[in-house]
Scaffold this motif. Structure first.
Motif, PDB file in Angstrom:
ATOM      1  N   HIS A 387      -4.257  31.620  20.420  1.00 39.18           N
ATOM      2  CA  HIS A 387      -4.578  30.877  19.209  1.00 39.18           C
ATOM      3  C   HIS A 387      -4.041  29.462  19.375  1.00 39.18           C
ATOM      4  O   HIS A 387      -2.997  29.259  20.005  1.00 39.18           O
ATOM      5  CB  HIS A 387      -3.965  31.531  17.974  1.00 39.18           C
ATOM      6  N   THR A 388      -4.766  28.490  18.832  1.00 42.92           N
ATOM      7  CA  THR A 388      -4.336  27.097  18.925  1.00 42.92           C
ATOM      8  C   THR A 388      -4.075  26.535  17.521  1.00 42.92           C
ATOM      9  O   THR A 388      -4.782  26.853  16.565  1.00 42.92           O
ATOM     10  CB  THR A 388      -5.393  26.226  19.630  1.00 42.92           C
ATOM     11  N   VAL A 389      -3.049  25.695  17.434  1.00 43.28           N
ATOM     12  CA  VAL A 389      -2.646  25.053  16.185  1.00 43.28           C
ATOM     13  C   VAL A 389      -2.319  23.603  16.515  1.00 43.28           C
ATOM     14  O   VAL A 389      -1.693  23.333  17.545  1.00 43.28           O
ATOM     15  CB  VAL A 389      -1.400  25.752  15.579  1.00 43.28           C
ATOM     16  N   ASN A 390      -2.749  22.666  15.686  1.00 41.63           N
ATOM     17  CA  ASN A 390      -2.344  21.277  15.944  1.00 41.63           C
ATOM     18  C   ASN A 390      -2.347  20.451  14.672  1.00 41.63           C
ATOM     19  O   ASN A 390      -2.871  20.859  13.635  1.00 41.63           O
ATOM     20  CB  ASN A 390      -3.204  20.629  17.036  1.00 41.63           C
ATOM     21  N   GLY A 391      -1.739  19.275  14.780  1.00 48.20           N
ATOM     22  CA  GLY A 391      -1.701  18.354  13.652  1.00 48.20           C
ATOM     23  C   GLY A 391      -1.055  17.051  14.055  1.00 48.20           C
ATOM     24  O   GLY A 391      -0.378  16.960  15.081  1.00 48.20           O
ATOM     25  N   SER A 392      -1.273  16.021  13.252  1.00 46.39           N
ATOM     26  CA  SER A 392      -0.678  14.709  13.510  1.00 46.39           C
ATOM     27  C   SER A 392       0.767  14.707  13.054  1.00 46.39           C
ATOM     28  O   SER A 392       1.059  15.131  11.938  1.00 46.39           O
ATOM     29  CB  SER A 392      -1.434  13.617  12.752  1.00 46.39           C
ATOM     30  N   GLY A 393       1.614  14.160  13.911  1.00 48.13           N
ATOM     31  CA  GLY A 393       3.019  14.141  13.543  1.00 48.13           C
ATOM     32  C   GLY A 393       3.711  12.806  13.693  1.00 48.13           C
ATOM     33  O   GLY A 393       4.788  12.799  14.201  1.00 48.13           O
ATOM     34  N   LEU A 394       3.145  11.670  13.334  1.00 40.35           N
ATOM     35  CA  LEU A 394       2.040  11.429  12.415  1.00 40.35           C
ATOM     36  C   LEU A 394       1.059  10.423  13.021  1.00 40.35           C
ATOM     37  O   LEU A 394       1.264   9.952  14.143  1.00 40.35           O
ATOM     38  CB  LEU A 394       2.560  10.820  11.103  1.00 40.35           C
ATOM     39  N   ALA A 395       0.041  10.056  12.219  1.00 43.35           N
ATOM     40  CA  ALA A 395      -0.806   8.918  12.565  1.00 43.35           C
ATOM     41  C   ALA A 395       0.035   7.652  12.416  1.00 43.35           C
ATOM     42  O   ALA A 395       0.529   7.346  11.329  1.00 43.35           O
ATOM     43  CB  ALA A 395      -2.017   8.876  11.646  1.00 43.35           C
ATOM     44  N   VAL A 396       0.215   6.916  13.514  1.00 47.92           N
ATOM     45  CA  VAL A 396       1.175   5.811  13.527  1.00 47.92           C
ATOM     46  C   VAL A 396       0.721   4.655  12.632  1.00 47.92           C
ATOM     47  O   VAL A 396       1.502   4.113  11.844  1.00 47.92           O
ATOM     48  CB  VAL A 396       1.415   5.314  14.966  1.00 47.92           C
ATOM     49  N   GLY A 397      -0.546   4.275  12.737  1.00 48.93           N
ATOM     50  CA  GLY A 397      -1.038   3.155  11.952  1.00 48.93           C
ATOM     51  C   GLY A 397      -0.931   3.397  10.457  1.00 48.93           C
ATOM     52  O   GLY A 397      -0.517   2.516   9.691  1.00 48.93           O
ATOM     53  N   ARG A 398      -1.294   4.583  10.025  1.00 48.16           N
ATOM     54  CA  ARG A 398      -1.220   4.887   8.591  1.00 48.16           C
ATOM     55  C   ARG A 398       0.232   4.989   8.126  1.00 48.16           C
ATOM     56  O   ARG A 398       0.527   4.668   6.971  1.00 48.16           O
ATOM     57  CB  ARG A 398      -1.989   6.173   8.289  1.00 48.16           C
ATOM     58  N   THR A 399       1.115   5.427   9.008  1.00 49.20           N
ATOM     59  CA  THR A 399       2.536   5.430   8.647  1.00 49.20           C
ATOM     60  C   THR A 399       3.030   4.000   8.476  1.00 49.20           C
ATOM     61  O   THR A 399       3.801   3.695   7.557  1.00 49.20           O
ATOM     62  CB  THR A 399       3.362   6.153   9.726  1.00 49.20           C
ATOM     63  N   LEU A 400       2.583   3.120   9.349  1.00 53.53           N
ATOM     64  CA  LEU A 400       2.940   1.707   9.243  1.00 53.53           C
ATOM     65  C   LEU A 400       2.415   1.121   7.930  1.00 53.53           C
ATOM     66  O   LEU A 400       3.122   0.376   7.243  1.00 53.53           O
ATOM     67  CB  LEU A 400       2.370   0.940  10.437  1.00 53.53           C
ATOM     68  N   VAL A 401       1.187   1.464   7.580  1.00 55.32           N
ATOM     69  CA  VAL A 401       0.613   1.016   6.312  1.00 55.32           C
ATOM     70  C   VAL A 401       1.485   1.474   5.145  1.00 55.32           C
ATOM     71  O   VAL A 401       1.788   0.702   4.220  1.00 55.32           O
ATOM     72  CB  VAL A 401      -0.823   1.559   6.147  1.00 55.32           C
ATOM     73  N   ALA A 402       1.892   2.745   5.176  1.00 56.08           N
ATOM     74  CA  ALA A 402       2.706   3.294   4.090  1.00 56.08           C
ATOM     75  C   ALA A 402       4.058   2.594   3.985  1.00 56.08           C
ATOM     76  O   ALA A 402       4.559   2.352   2.880  1.00 56.08           O
ATOM     77  CB  ALA A 402       2.899   4.797   4.304  1.00 56.08           C
ATOM     78  N   ILE A 403       4.648   2.263   5.121  1.00 57.40           N
ATOM     79  CA  ILE A 403       5.936   1.548   5.096  1.00 57.40           C
ATOM     80  C   ILE A 403       5.759   0.153   4.515  1.00 57.40           C
ATOM     81  O   ILE A 403       6.535  -0.292   3.656  1.00 57.40           O
ATOM     82  CB  ILE A 403       6.546   1.481   6.509  1.00 57.40           C
ATOM     83  N   LEU A 404       4.739  -0.564   4.966  1.00 60.57           N
ATOM     84  CA  LEU A 404       4.503  -1.919   4.454  1.00 60.57           C
ATOM     85  C   LEU A 404       4.348  -1.899   2.932  1.00 60.57           C
ATOM     86  O   LEU A 404       4.879  -2.771   2.229  1.00 60.57           O
ATOM     87  CB  LEU A 404       3.251  -2.516   5.097  1.00 60.57           C
ATOM     88  N   GLU A 405       3.616  -0.910   2.418  1.00 57.43           N
ATOM     89  CA  GLU A 405       3.346  -0.905   0.975  1.00 57.43           C
ATOM     90  C   GLU A 405       4.497  -0.327   0.159  1.00 57.43           C
ATOM     91  O   GLU A 405       4.782  -0.813  -0.940  1.00 57.43           O
ATOM     92  CB  GLU A 405       2.048  -0.149   0.702  1.00 57.43           C
ATOM     93  N   ASN A 406       5.168   0.692   0.651  1.00 61.38           N
ATOM     94  CA  ASN A 406       6.243   1.313  -0.122  1.00 61.38           C
ATOM     95  C   ASN A 406       7.560   0.564  -0.019  1.00 61.38           C
ATOM     96  O   ASN A 406       8.406   0.665  -0.908  1.00 61.38           O
ATOM     97  CB  ASN A 406       6.444   2.765   0.323  1.00 61.38           C
ATOM     98  N   TYR A 407       7.748  -0.173   1.071  1.00 65.61           N
ATOM     99  CA  TYR A 407       8.997  -0.912   1.276  1.00 65.61           C
ATOM    100  C   TYR A 407       8.846  -2.411   1.024  1.00 65.61           C
ATOM    101  O   TYR A 407       9.723  -3.196   1.373  1.00 65.61           O
ATOM    102  CB  TYR A 407       9.523  -0.668   2.690  1.00 65.61           C
ATOM    103  N   GLN A 408       7.742  -2.829   0.425  1.00 67.08           N
ATOM    104  CA  GLN A 408       7.540  -4.250   0.169  1.00 67.08           C
ATOM    105  C   GLN A 408       8.535  -4.752  -0.880  1.00 67.08           C
ATOM    106  O   GLN A 408       8.943  -4.028  -1.793  1.00 67.08           O
ATOM    107  CB  GLN A 408       6.110  -4.504  -0.298  1.00 67.08           C
ATOM    108  N   GLN A 409       8.937  -6.017  -0.721  1.00 65.18           N
ATOM    109  CA  GLN A 409       9.897  -6.650  -1.616  1.00 65.18           C
ATOM    110  C   GLN A 409       9.205  -7.776  -2.401  1.00 65.18           C
ATOM    111  O   GLN A 409       8.133  -8.262  -2.022  1.00 65.18           O
ATOM    112  CB  GLN A 409      11.058  -7.231  -0.802  1.00 65.18           C
TER     113      GLN A 409
END
Length: 430
Positions: A387-409
């Motif tokens: 059996h195979t199982v997989n997933g993103s751990g994580l998508a780097v670009g979208r993580t970067l997007v989330a940091i830019l928006e959630n950590y904006q000053q």
């Protein structure tokens, strides 16, 4: 690929299960093809029996008064006719088998019993939320505004170099992108025990067929040459999972919990038919990077493996202190090859909503059957499908997007998450 024996045994049941995901399985077409295959096999067996009997007739014909040469000539004439008929039947059987295989390659996986019924993403079921979305005392800017104001994100230059849906990153933002990759790999190989693997970014048609991207999703792929079946990978899932193609693992090789791989790679997708706001910035690009998690496990371990792999992806978001929610996809929204999928959706303040950042799936034996990826069951001594199982751990670009928006000053800067501080050389803000 589904088990053809299961389809033959109860095609109506398979059709009903596939209907849960909105797929109409043509039972009559399958049965007609399978009947042709069965008839060709029966006709071949009858001809083989005739050929065997014909070879014994020389002595009988001689006993009836024919010379040995005449008896051989008569029998050889019969054998030649049978051989010609066998060649025709063999070609017919090969053609029918190819048609059956082509039909089955277009059939998606059957949803697991505990997957909720539904027709689209609006029917997905939220299971949990983690973290609290930030409350700003200023209007939230999106990642493109933030990055361009910092002069560290540049779509214009990328468009000149390559075209739309590409970006160039400079300075601290480029370093933050690299830091995320190293942070994710260190977490998964250290805390979670994955084996890091580096794979080709170009794969052949057989590899894409093995994981389910071909033949159905060819329009989403970048093919390199018209005269050769080479493609840029849409995800590291393809080359990493194909490590197991045409292989039989001994039970000891799997270890107690299967084989776990973590792989960083660029990913390339044509995003055919994708329009709207996601074409702006880094949400949906032709080229992006991911850290992919892949597990190759025994059949009785895949349900548990999906839970643990999803937790490993969640751990990245938790350490980065990014608010997210976990949803289980309904039967009408799960991917072609998956039997069950969890999506992790990160909070994006500028969109005032949660957006997918990781998709974690259990494929059961669907991919393994296409790849012939097997293990030897010590209880029977016989090879069985993994059996195979997989997933993103994580998508780097979208993580970067989330940091830019959630950590904006308020002043336009972006704070660096504390988990990434060791990778940023003392830089506290972008």
């Amino acid at each position: 690929m589904l088990d053809i024996k299961a389809i033959r045994n109860n095609p109506q049941a398979v059709s009903q299960q596939l209907a849960r995901r909105g797929f109409s399985f043509d039972v009559e077409a399958f049965q007609a093809l399978d009947a042709r295959r069965k008839q060709a096999d029966m006709d071949s067996q009858n001809l083989l029996s005739e050929r065997k009997n014909a070879s014994k007739k020389i002595g009988q014909l001689v006993g009836q008064g024919l010379s040995v040469d005449d008896a051989k000539a008569q029998v050889n004439e019969t054998l030649e006719k049978i051989s010609a008929q066998l060649d025709t039947l063999t070609e017919q059987a090969r053609t029918v088998q190819a048609e059956i295989e082509a039909l089955l390659l277009e059939v998606p996986n059957i949803p697991a019993d505990d997957v909720p019924d539904g027709a689209s993403e609006s029917d997905n079921v939220e299971l949990a939320r983690w973290g609290t979305p930030p409350a700003f005392d200023f209007p939230a800017r999106d990642h493109v505004e933030i990055g361009e104001a910092l002069q560290q994100l540049d779509a214009t230059t990328a468009g000149k170099i390559a075209g739309s849906r590409f970006t160039v990153m400079y300075g601290p933002l480029a370093r933050l992108h690299r830091a995320l990759i190293q942070f994710m790999l260190n977490l998964h190989t250290g805390e979670h025990g994955y084996c890091e693997i580096n794979v080709p970014y170009i794969v052949n048609r057989e590899s894409l067929r093995g994981t389910g991207q071909l033949p159905k999703f060819e329009a989403d792929l970048f093919k390199l040459r018209a005269d050769a079946d080479y493609y840029l990978i849409p995800t590291a899932e393809v080359p990493v999972t194909n490590v197991a193609r045409d292989r039989i693992y001994e039970d000891v090789e799997l270890g107690p919990e299967g084989i776990h791989y973590a792989c960083h790679s660029p990913c390339f997708r044509s995003e055919a038919g994708s329009y709207g706001r996601d074409t702006r910035g880094m949400i949906r690009q032709h080229q992006f990077e991911k850290v992919e998690l892949v597990q190759l496990v025994r059949p009785n371990q895949s349900a548990t493996a999906l839970e643990s792999l999803t937790h490993h992806a969640e751990r990245v978001l938790q350490l980065l202190e990014l608010p997210y929610r976990k949803v289980v996809l309904c039967s009408g929204d799960i991917g072609f090859s998956a039997c069950k999928t969890y999506d992790l959706e990160v909070w994006l303040p500028a969109q005032d909503t949660y957006r997918e950042i990781s998709s974690c799936s259990n494929f059961g034996d669907f991919q393994a059957r296409r790849m012939q990826a097997r293990w030897r069951n010590p209880a029977t001594g016989k090879p069985e499908l993994l059996h195979t199982v997989n997933g993103s751990g994580l998508a780097v670009g979208r993580t970067l997007v989330a940091i830019l928006e959630n950590y904006q000053q308020a002043d336009g800067s972006v704070a660096v998450p504390s988990a990434l501080a060791p990778y940023m050389g003392g830089l506290a803000t972008l």
